[in-house]
Design a protein around this motif. Structure first.
Motif, PDB file in Angstrom:
ATOM      1  N   LYS A 144     -16.328 104.426  10.390  1.00 30.16           N
ATOM      2  CA  LYS A 144     -15.832 105.022   9.154  1.00 30.16           C
ATOM      3  C   LYS A 144     -14.424 104.547   8.847  1.00 30.16           C
ATOM      4  O   LYS A 144     -14.078 104.268   7.723  1.00 30.16           O
ATOM      5  CB  LYS A 144     -15.865 106.547   9.265  1.00 30.16           C
ATOM      6  N   ARG A 145     -13.593 104.454   9.867  1.00 31.56           N
ATOM      7  CA  ARG A 145     -12.212 104.050   9.659  1.00 31.56           C
ATOM      8  C   ARG A 145     -12.121 102.597   9.185  1.00 31.56           C
ATOM      9  O   ARG A 145     -11.382 102.258   8.274  1.00 31.56           O
ATOM     10  CB  ARG A 145     -11.422 104.217  10.971  1.00 31.56           C
ATOM     11  N   LYS A 146     -12.940 101.743   9.811  1.00 26.04           N
ATOM     12  CA  LYS A 146     -12.960 100.338   9.415  1.00 26.04           C
ATOM     13  C   LYS A 146     -13.465 100.191   7.990  1.00 26.04           C
ATOM     14  O   LYS A 146     -12.974  99.399   7.221  1.00 26.04           O
ATOM     15  CB  LYS A 146     -13.826  99.526  10.380  1.00 26.04           C
ATOM     16  N   ARG A 147     -14.468 100.956   7.648  1.00 26.77           N
ATOM     17  CA  ARG A 147     -15.032 100.909   6.308  1.00 26.77           C
ATOM     18  C   ARG A 147     -13.975 101.334   5.281  1.00 26.77           C
ATOM     19  O   ARG A 147     -13.839 100.753   4.211  1.00 26.77           O
ATOM     20  CB  ARG A 147     -16.257 101.826   6.238  1.00 26.77           C
ATOM     21  N   LYS A 148     -13.199 102.351   5.680  1.00 28.58           N
ATOM     22  CA  LYS A 148     -12.164 102.838   4.786  1.00 28.58           C
ATOM     23  C   LYS A 148     -11.096 101.772   4.556  1.00 28.58           C
ATOM     24  O   LYS A 148     -10.627 101.556   3.435  1.00 28.58           O
ATOM     25  CB  LYS A 148     -11.529 104.104   5.359  1.00 28.58           C
ATOM     26  N   ASN A 149     -10.730 101.093   5.647  1.00 25.64           N
ATOM     27  CA  ASN A 149      -9.741 100.022   5.512  1.00 25.64           C
ATOM     28  C   ASN A 149     -10.253  98.911   4.601  1.00 25.64           C
ATOM     29  O   ASN A 149      -9.511  98.372   3.783  1.00 25.64           O
ATOM     30  CB  ASN A 149      -9.393  99.451   6.886  1.00 25.64           C
ATOM     31  N   ALA A 150     -11.526  98.565   4.756  1.00 23.95           N
ATOM     32  CA  ALA A 150     -12.122  97.522   3.922  1.00 23.95           C
ATOM     33  C   ALA A 150     -12.140  97.943   2.458  1.00 23.95           C
ATOM     34  O   ALA A 150     -11.851  97.158   1.563  1.00 23.95           O
ATOM     35  CB  ALA A 150     -13.539  97.216   4.406  1.00 23.95           C
ATOM     36  N   ASP A 151     -12.478  99.222   2.244  1.00 21.12           N
ATOM     37  CA  ASP A 151     -12.494  99.741   0.878  1.00 21.12           C
ATOM     38  C   ASP A 151     -11.101  99.730   0.270  1.00 21.12           C
ATOM     39  O   ASP A 151     -10.922  99.413  -0.910  1.00 21.12           O
ATOM     40  CB  ASP A 151     -13.063 101.162   0.851  1.00 21.12           C
ATOM     41  N   ASP A 152     -10.108 100.091   1.094  1.00 20.88           N
ATOM     42  CA  ASP A 152      -8.724 100.099   0.608  1.00 20.88           C
ATOM     43  C   ASP A 152      -8.277  98.702   0.202  1.00 20.88           C
ATOM     44  O   ASP A 152      -7.629  98.519  -0.830  1.00 20.88           O
ATOM     45  CB  ASP A 152      -7.789 100.656   1.691  1.00 20.88           C
ATOM     46  N   GLU A 153      -8.626  97.702   1.015  1.00 14.33           N
ATOM     47  CA  GLU A 153      -8.243  96.329   0.719  1.00 14.33           C
ATOM     48  C   GLU A 153      -8.921  95.831  -0.555  1.00 14.33           C
ATOM     49  O   GLU A 153      -8.296  95.189  -1.397  1.00 14.33           O
ATOM     50  CB  GLU A 153      -8.621  95.419   1.888  1.00 14.33           C
ATOM     51  N   GLU A 154     -10.207  96.169  -0.689  1.00 14.04           N
ATOM     52  CA  GLU A 154     -10.948  95.754  -1.884  1.00 14.04           C
ATOM     53  C   GLU A 154     -10.374  96.427  -3.133  1.00 14.04           C
ATOM     54  O   GLU A 154     -10.227  95.802  -4.182  1.00 14.04           O
ATOM     55  CB  GLU A 154     -12.427  96.116  -1.726  1.00 14.04           C
ATOM     56  N   TYR A 155     -10.026  97.715  -2.987  1.00  6.61           N
ATOM     57  CA  TYR A 155      -9.448  98.454  -4.119  1.00  6.61           C
ATOM     58  C   TYR A 155      -8.107  97.841  -4.528  1.00  6.61           C
ATOM     59  O   TYR A 155      -7.843  97.653  -5.718  1.00  6.61           O
ATOM     60  CB  TYR A 155      -9.267  99.921  -3.727  1.00  6.61           C
ATOM     61  N   ALA A 156      -7.278  97.521  -3.528  1.00  7.59           N
ATOM     62  CA  ALA A 156      -5.968  96.927  -3.819  1.00  7.59           C
ATOM     63  C   ALA A 156      -6.121  95.572  -4.491  1.00  7.59           C
ATOM     64  O   ALA A 156      -5.383  95.227  -5.413  1.00  7.59           O
ATOM     65  CB  ALA A 156      -5.170  96.801  -2.525  1.00  7.59           C
ATOM     66  N   GLU A 157      -7.110  94.801  -4.026  1.00  7.09           N
ATOM     67  CA  GLU A 157      -7.387  93.489  -4.615  1.00  7.09           C
ATOM     68  C   GLU A 157      -7.800  93.621  -6.073  1.00  7.09           C
ATOM     69  O   GLU A 157      -7.287  92.934  -6.960  1.00  7.09           O
ATOM     70  CB  GLU A 157      -8.512  92.802  -3.841  1.00  7.09           C
ATOM     71  N   ASN A 158      -8.740  94.538  -6.314  1.00 12.88           N
ATOM     72  CA  ASN A 158      -9.237  94.744  -7.681  1.00 12.88           C
ATOM     73  C   ASN A 158      -8.136  95.269  -8.603  1.00 12.88           C
ATOM     74  O   ASN A 158      -8.042  94.874  -9.763  1.00 12.88           O
ATOM     75  CB  ASN A 158     -10.412  95.730  -7.675  1.00 12.88           C
ATOM     76  N   LYS A 159      -7.297  96.150  -8.060  1.00 19.25           N
ATOM     77  CA  LYS A 159      -6.212  96.712  -8.865  1.00 19.25           C
ATOM     78  C   LYS A 159      -5.201  95.630  -9.232  1.00 19.25           C
ATOM     79  O   LYS A 159      -4.719  95.573 -10.361  1.00 19.25           O
ATOM     80  CB  LYS A 159      -5.524  97.842  -8.091  1.00 19.25           C
ATOM     81  N   SER A 160      -4.899  94.763  -8.261  1.00 19.89           N
ATOM     82  CA  SER A 160      -3.967  93.675  -8.522  1.00 19.89           C
ATOM     83  C   SER A 160      -4.513  92.736  -9.585  1.00 19.89           C
ATOM     84  O   SER A 160      -3.792  92.307 -10.494  1.00 19.89           O
ATOM     85  CB  SER A 160      -3.698  92.904  -7.225  1.00 19.89           C
ATOM     86  N   PHE A 161      -5.809  92.420  -9.477  1.00 15.07           N
ATOM     87  CA  PHE A 161      -6.446  91.543 -10.457  1.00 15.07           C
ATOM     88  C   PHE A 161      -6.453  92.184 -11.839  1.00 15.07           C
ATOM     89  O   PHE A 161      -6.183  91.539 -12.852  1.00 15.07           O
ATOM     90  CB  PHE A 161      -7.877  91.228 -10.009  1.00 15.07           C
ATOM     91  N   ALA A 162      -6.747  93.495 -11.878  1.00 17.03           N
ATOM     92  CA  ALA A 162      -6.762  94.216 -13.155  1.00 17.03           C
ATOM     93  C   ALA A 162      -5.378  94.225 -13.798  1.00 17.03           C
ATOM     94  O   ALA A 162      -5.243  94.101 -15.016  1.00 17.03           O
ATOM     95  CB  ALA A 162      -7.260  95.638 -12.937  1.00 17.03           C
ATOM     96  N   ASN A 163      -4.350  94.366 -12.973  1.00 16.65           N
ATOM     97  CA  ASN A 163      -2.980  94.364 -13.492  1.00 16.65           C
ATOM     98  C   ASN A 163      -2.617  93.011 -14.109  1.00 16.65           C
ATOM     99  O   ASN A 163      -1.951  92.934 -15.138  1.00 16.65           O
ATOM    100  CB  ASN A 163      -1.993  94.715 -12.381  1.00 16.65           C
ATOM    101  N   LYS A 164      -3.065  91.935 -13.448  1.00 17.24           N
ATOM    102  CA  LYS A 164      -2.804  90.599 -13.978  1.00 17.24           C
ATOM    103  C   LYS A 164      -3.499  90.383 -15.317  1.00 17.24           C
ATOM    104  O   LYS A 164      -2.931  89.814 -16.252  1.00 17.24           O
ATOM    105  CB  LYS A 164      -3.269  89.530 -12.980  1.00 17.24           C
ATOM    106  N   ILE A 165      -4.755  90.847 -15.405  1.00 20.40           N
ATOM    107  CA  ILE A 165      -5.500  90.733 -16.660  1.00 20.40           C
ATOM    108  C   ILE A 165      -4.812  91.532 -17.755  1.00 20.40           C
ATOM    109  O   ILE A 165      -4.671  91.089 -18.892  1.00 20.40           O
ATOM    110  CB  ILE A 165      -6.953  91.230 -16.474  1.00 20.40           C
TER     111      ILE A 165
END
Length: 231
Positions: free
Chosen positions: A25-46
């Motif tokens: 669960k913890r690893k999954r959460k970390n992966a989700d956090d990284e994906e969320y941060a990536e998507n948020k960064s991309f959305a900000n650039k757009i």
């Protein structure tokens, strides 16, 4: 007694240690956090590129009527104004940009009129004409191709040289009438340096032409694509 001994041995038996659970669960959460941060960064650039400009107060989405001093006018949305401005900017950028022709015949990086390079004065280009329109081939720019196949031929100019040439005008980023005029200029030799590409006519002498820099060096006074001697 035997039964008692059996019960005692069973109760005193050592239980196997529990297996450690993997922290899935913890690893999954970390992966989700990284994906969320990536998507948020991309959305900000757009959003920075295509969204409303910083500090813009025009966040309204619908057009409306606005009455001021008894006069009604249509007030467009902020997004509409932004789109119109960006469209105009795109068209202006296209107007002042040149597109390189990868299959064009490469020319020497010297002025197609005065034969001088761009060390002293900046060269502008490339501009293009078709090689089949050239009867007086400029060997100082490129070797004439053996195959008579239509292709673009690139040209470079000093700003003053080409703008002083008759019947050629700058329209946006394009030079008009190059196709016909360049062949005419290459058929004319300069009275000063004897090289072809002379565009400016000498009114006091029939069929006499000169390059722009040659005219300056000789002290000629330029006047509407013609010249006269100061002396």
């Amino acid at each position: 007694m035997e039964a008692d001994d059996g019960e005692e041995s069973t109760s005193n038996a050592t239980a196997p240690p529990p297996k450690k659970r993997k922290r899935v669960k913890r690893k999954r959460k970390n992966a989700d956090d990284e994906e969320y941060a990536e998507n948020k960064s991309f959305a900000n650039k757009i959003n920075e590129k295509f969204g409303p400009s910083k500090g813009s107060k025009q966040k309204d989405e619908t057009p409306m009527f606005e009455v001021r001093n008894g006069k009604a006018s249509i007030k467009n949305s902020g997004n509409h104004r932004l789109t119109v401005n960006r469209t105009l900017e795109t068209h202006m950028n296209k107007m002042f940009q040149w597109e390189e022709e990868p299959d064009a015949i490469e020319s020497a990086y010297i002025c197609a009129l005065c034969h001088e390079n761009g060390i002293k004065r900046e060269l502008f280009g490339p501009y293009y004409i078709t090689n089949t329109s050239i009867k007086h081939w400029p060997t100082f720019l490129a070797k004439k191709p053996n195959v008579k196949k239509e292709a673009k031929f690139e040209l470079w100019f000093h700003g003053a040289c080409v703008l002083w040439a008759p019947n050629i005008h700058l329209h946006g980023s394009q030079l008009t009438n190059l196709e016909h005029q360049m062949d005419t200029f290459w058929s004319q030799n300069c009275v000063v340096c004897k090289k072809n590409g002379a565009a400016i006519s000498v009114p006091s002498k029939k069929n006499t032409f000169v390059h722009y820099p040659c005219a300056l060096n000789k002290g000629y006074k330029l006047n509407e694509h013609t010249l006269s001697c100061n002396s």
